[in-house]
Write an enzyme that holds these catalytic residues in place. Structure first.
Site, short mmCIF file in Angstrom:
data_model
loop_
_atom_site.label_atom_id
_atom_site.label_comp_id
_atom_site.label_asym_id
_atom_site.label_seq_id
_atom_site.Cartn_x
_atom_site.Cartn_y
_atom_site.Cartn_z
N ASP A 12 0.94 -0.97 0.12
CA ASP A 12 0.12 -0.12 0.28
C ASP A 12 1.53 1.51 -0.27
O ASP A 12 2.65 1.06 -0.31
CB ASP A 12 -0.67 -0.16 0.98
CG ASP A 12 -0.35 0.19 2.43
OD1 ASP A 12 1.07 -0.06 2.60
OD2 ASP A 12 -1.07 0.23 3.44
N CYS A 70 3.15 -3.25 4.05
CA CYS A 70 2.43 -2.17 4.31
C CYS A 70 2.82 -1.32 5.88
O CYS A 70 4.55 -1.89 5.57
CB CYS A 70 0.91 -2.38 4.97
SG CYS A 70 0.89 -3.61 6.19
N GLY A 71 2.23 -0.56 6.03
CA GLY A 71 2.91 0.48 7.21
C GLY A 71 3.68 -1.26 8.44
O GLY A 71 4.98 -0.55 9.09
N THR A 72 2.99 -1.30 9.31
CA THR A 72 3.39 -2.41 9.68
C THR A 72 3.80 -4.40 9.53
O THR A 72 3.77 -4.79 10.32
CB THR A 72 2.31 -3.04 11.15
OG1 THR A 72 0.84 -2.93 10.68
CG2 THR A 72 2.09 -1.38 11.49
N HIS A 103 9.36 -24.66 8.54
CA HIS A 103 8.33 -25.05 10.18
C HIS A 103 6.87 -24.50 9.41
O HIS A 103 5.56 -25.47 9.82
CB HIS A 103 8.27 -24.75 11.24
CG HIS A 103 9.40 -24.99 12.15
ND1 HIS A 103 10.00 -24.34 13.64
CD2 HIS A 103 10.55 -25.47 11.79
CE1 HIS A 103 10.86 -25.23 13.75
NE2 HIS A 103 11.43 -25.70 12.45
N HIS A 138 6.40 -31.16 10.61
CA HIS A 138 4.73 -30.28 11.17
C HIS A 138 3.87 -30.49 9.47
O HIS A 138 3.06 -29.03 9.09
CB HIS A 138 6.33 -28.93 10.05
CG HIS A 138 7.39 -28.43 11.29
ND1 HIS A 138 6.80 -28.01 12.18
CD2 HIS A 138 8.75 -28.83 10.73
CE1 HIS A 138 8.49 -28.10 12.65
NE2 HIS A 138 9.02 -28.64 11.77
C1 RB5 Z 1 -1.93 2.36 6.63
O1 RB5 Z 1 -1.58 3.75 7.12
C2 RB5 Z 1 -1.27 1.19 7.60
O2 RB5 Z 1 -2.38 1.16 8.49
C3 RB5 Z 1 -1.41 -0.08 7.24
O3 RB5 Z 1 -0.10 0.97 6.04
C4 RB5 Z 1 -0.96 -0.51 7.24
O4 RB5 Z 1 0.26 -0.89 8.80
C5 RB5 Z 1 -2.06 -1.75 8.64
O5 RB5 Z 1 -1.85 -2.80 8.38
#
Ligand code: RB5
Length: 152
Positions: A12, A70-72, A103, A138
């Site tokens: 994203d 993505c961000g996280t 695994h 596994h």
């Molecule tokens: C976008 O701001 C953020 O929410 C998205 O990239 C992600 O980290 C969601 O899990």
């Protein structure tokens, strides 16, 4: 001659810069066919749309792998794991990536650009792409996961 393994990447707006860096790195190795599902700008997007495109593509062939950023990494993994046959793992270390392959036979790697720098992300991707499932004990565990995919 054996066909090249295929790996797809998608991100994203919070992950597209790291995606570009990873695509460059993977292409340089010359070992994988690379598919890019976007996005390619900082314009706000919704990660479920990109995770879905990649998940639908990965499950079409058993050898396919995917990388979502993505961000996280968390949102991408939540969406990808809704798809039958996807085993997506959020990894922030090379150790997690190695065990996700050995695994869990993870077929999708999820990264967080806001949490993992490009250098470590490249190292994690290399571990993910170059380790294989160990099978053995596994296998039964993965079949238990598969059986849950039809749970209400
Ligand atoms: C976008 O701001 C953020 O929410 C998205 O990239 C992600 O980290 C969601 O899990």
């Amino acid at each position: 001659m054996k066909a090249m393994r295929a790996v797809a990447l998608a991100a994203d707006h919070a992950g597209f810069m790291q995606k570009a860096r990873l695509i460059e790195h993977i292409r340089q190795q010359g070992l994988f066919e690379v598919v890019d599902f976007g996005t390619d700008t900082e314009d706000s997007t919704d990660y479920p749309d990109f995770a879905k495109k990649l998940a639908v593509w990965v499950v079409q062939e058993p050898e396919r792998q995917g990388i979502l950023i993505c961000g996280t990494g968390n949102g991408m993994a939540m969406v990808a794991n809704k798809h039958r046959g996807i085993r997506a793992a959020v990894c922030r270390s090379e150790y997690e990536a190695r065990l996700a392959r050995q695994h869990n036979d993870a077929n999708v790697l999820c990264l967080g650009q806001r949490l993992t720098g490009d250098g470590l992300a490249v190292a994690i991707v290399d571990v993910f792409l170059h380790n294989v499932f160990e099978g053995g004990r596994h296998r039964l565990r993965l079949s238990k996961i598969r059986n849950m995919e039809d749970c209400p």
